[in-house]
Design a protein around this motif. Structure first.
Motif, PDB file in Angstrom:
ATOM      1  N   GLY A  79     -10.168  -7.520  -4.086  1.00 18.73           N
ATOM      2  CA  GLY A  79      -9.817  -6.429  -4.992  1.00 18.73           C
ATOM      3  C   GLY A  79     -11.020  -5.901  -5.757  1.00 18.73           C
ATOM      4  O   GLY A  79     -11.079  -4.733  -6.121  1.00 18.73           O
ATOM      5  N   PRO A 114       0.817  -1.223   0.000  1.00 20.07           N
ATOM      6  CA  PRO A 114       0.000   0.000   0.000  1.00 20.07           C
ATOM      7  C   PRO A 114       0.845   1.265   0.000  1.00 20.07           C
ATOM      8  O   PRO A 114       2.047   1.230   0.282  1.00 20.07           O
ATOM      9  N   GLU A 163      -8.728  -2.145  -0.456  1.00 19.55           N
ATOM     10  CA  GLU A 163      -7.297  -2.165  -0.781  1.00 19.55           C
ATOM     11  C   GLU A 163      -6.698  -3.270   0.068  1.00 19.55           C
ATOM     12  O   GLU A 163      -6.799  -3.228   1.300  1.00 19.55           O
ATOM     13  N   ARG A 203     -11.685  -0.223   4.643  1.00 19.23           N
ATOM     14  CA  ARG A 203     -11.241  -0.110   3.251  1.00 19.23           C
ATOM     15  C   ARG A 203      -9.884  -0.799   3.065  1.00 19.23           C
ATOM     16  O   ARG A 203      -9.690  -1.562   2.157  1.00 19.23           O
ATOM     17  N   ARG A 204      -8.955  -0.530   3.978  1.00 21.92           N
ATOM     18  CA  ARG A 204      -7.634  -1.164   3.891  1.00 21.92           C
ATOM     19  C   ARG A 204      -7.663  -2.466   4.697  1.00 21.92           C
ATOM     20  O   ARG A 204      -7.893  -2.433   5.909  1.00 21.92           O
TER      21      ARG A 204
END
Lengths: 142, 415
Positions: free
Chosen positions: B390, B289, B395, B376-377
């Motif tokens: 994905g 990331p 993410e 989200r991550r």
């Protein structure tokens, strides 16, 4: 008069006519699609952001998991599915999903179907014989 | 030409009810598509039927089958289920919507009416009834299929939900693909020279090879694995290979039962593709990331075995997951009971983690729970999970089990 006939392996489902959405990428309903909004949602997919609803979807190979076998029917039932699926290489999941959904499917073409067909082509798909007829090119997309 | 015996003809004609007639019609369409010449009897079925895949339409279909008279709807061979879309005992902890849970209950009721065992697991080959070499099956999860075919030498194609249900109702599948000797030969040779330690390394190797697979019928042959992996290591390898490559069978020379020697499964003069640490590193780098922000850490896909849970419990024992991060692990109901009894669940709970049973993360409406919880991550030690998510607006970051736990505790991604 048709522009060209492309032969594939006899497939599944009834004859259908429609406008092509094509890319040289692979396909899985679970991995690649936002099935609520009817668009490709995987950022790395060649058709990212595009709507597949009502299109003759033309891609390379079936990828990913088994969920597509159920999902195609749900997509059709809500009027948010493609109108046919043409792949270079289907897998059992695509065949099972097409049979369950009544979605026309053909694969194993004599040439790379993602290169022969272009987005915007109007085609007639005949799964019982494996034939795809290109009827018109550069159709303005609805 | 697909030939049917008298019993199969009778089922197709509707002599044993409309459910079995529908099932025969499904099997025949798929069999013809793949030029099968006959059907083959199967001894067990693994059915994937979570409601995210089924949708309202699929649940209605199952309820229709469940409404037939008992003699017409009961499955003919032992049938077990893949993970479901909700853990009825814990769904509120991850803010799942009641409407999804209600749909899940309807599906489960319908499946029970068919005599299906609600095992809700994708690791049935570790926990329920491991298949035997040569046994014909209808397995309905890519991870369970690749493990049964490759590690155990059983024979199955990917049987998605409608097809596995058809197999359960008739006791048969079309004989094509990996039921046939000719499709079980290796097609592509990989020489591996890589250091594989953590489960995520094995998953990364599966991803690297899976990305090179061009079709369902390509069978990779892996050489260079110096010592036999554990069941959990080869589970992560197979799950990632099947996810990235849509691959149902691999051979690992000296490890898997059909590949005692290279020449047993492929021409030993075939050129080998080299896979090194650099390939594994490049794959990991593709999942690095932009910053160290972290929202959720997930251990799932496949569900964790008792041994993996023991390892996770030991890493979390006496620690605290950072308040800004969620930590989730998933397993089967049987293994959850064992974890409760063996003091493993307490260690995970005590650290603020959530151990869910009968589910897998990506089958729980991952997009919606991500939005509901602000995730989200996502970090995981499962290469399969980071691949799937994905497409679900996450993410994803791959790390070892240790790195995932350290990151969850720190509240940010630490290597």
């Amino acid at each position: 008069m048709s522009l060209r006939l492309v032969k594939g392996h006899p497939g599944i489902g009834d004859d259908v006519e429609g406008v092509v959405l094509a890319a040289a990428d692979n396909f899985s309903a679970r991995y690649d699609l936002d099935r609520i909004n009817g668009v490709f949602s995987r950022p790395s997919h060649a058709l990212y952001g595009q709507s597949y609803v009502g299109r003759i979807l033309v891609l390379n190979a079936a990828k990913g998991g088994v969920a597509t076998a159920w999902m195609l029917r749900e997509m059709q039932a809500r009027g948010l599915g493609p109108s046919a699926l043409l792949l270079n290489f289907a897998n059992p999941i695509m065949a099972q999903g097409a049979a369950f959904a009544g979605l026309p499917l053909i694969d194993r073409f004599e040439a790379d179907i993602t290169a022969v067909l272009k987005s915007g082509d109007r085609v007639r798909v005949s799964p019982s014989t494996g034939d795809v007829l290109i009827l018109d090119r550069d159709v303005v997309e609805p | 030409m697909l030939k049917l015996d008298d019993h199969e003809q009778a089922m197709l004609a509707g002599a044993e009810g409309r459910a079995r007639q529908w099932a025969m019609q499904q099997l025949i369409q798929v069999g013809r598509f793949f030029d099968a010449k006959e059907l083959v009897k199967v001894s067990q079925v693994h059915l994937m039927a979570d409601t995210e895949a089924l949708g309202e339409e699929g649940v209605r279909f199952l309820e229709g089958i469940a409404a037939y008279p008992e003699a017409e709807r009961r499955v003919r061979v032992p049938t077990v289920t893949d993970p479901r879309g909700a853990d009825f005992t814990a769904y509120r902890r991850i803010k799942q919507k009641e409407e999804f849970v209600e749909l899940e209950k309807r599906a489960a009721d319908a499946l029970r009416a068919l005599g299906i065992l609600m095992t809700d697991t994708c690791i049935n080959y570790q926990t329920i009834l491991p298949p035997v070499k040569g046994e014909h099956l209808a397995f309905g999860d890519t991870g369970s299929t690749i493990y049964a075919n490759s590690v155990l030498g059983a024979r199955t194609n990917f049987e998605g939900g409608p097809s596995a249900l058809s197999a359960a109702l008739t006791g048969r599948v079309p004989r094509y693909g990996f039921h046939l000797d000719e499709h079980r030969r290796g097609t592509t040779r990989f020489a591996v020279e890589a250091w594989l330690a953590d489960y995520s390394d094995w998953g990364a190797l599966g991803a690297v090879i899976g990305r090179r697979m061009r079709s369902y019928f390509e069978v990779p042959v892996i050489e260079g694995i110096a010592s036999a992996p554990t069941s959990d290591q080869i589970k992560h390898f197979g799950a990632a290979l099947a996810s990235y490559g849509s691959t149902p069978l691999f051979h690992m020379v000296g490890v898997t039962p059909e590949a005692g020697r290279l020449s047993d499964v492929i021409d030993d003069r075939a050129p080998a593709i080299s896979i090194t640490d650099a390939d594994i590193s490049a794959y990991r780098a593709s999942l690095t990331p932009a910053d160290d922000t972290l929202h959720v850490v997930v251990f799932a896909a496949p569900q964790l075995s008792l041994i993996e849970l023991q390892q996770l419990g030991a890493l979390l024992d006496g620690r605290k997951v950072h308040p800004s991060v969620s930590l989730i692990a998933t397993t089967s109901p049987e293994i959850k009971s064992a974890a409760d009894r063996l003091d493993i669940t307490r260690k995970i709970d005590g650290a603020g983690g959530i151990l869910l049973q009968g589910v897998c993360f990506y089958q729980m409406h991952a997009r919606e729970i991500g939005e509901a919880n602000g995730w989200r991550r996502l970090m995981s030690n499962s290469a399969k999970l980071v691949n799937i998510l994905g497409g679900y607006n996450y993410e994803t970051v791959l790390g070892s089990m240790e790195a995932c736990v350290e990151s969850a505790v720190a509240g940010r991604i630490v290597a």
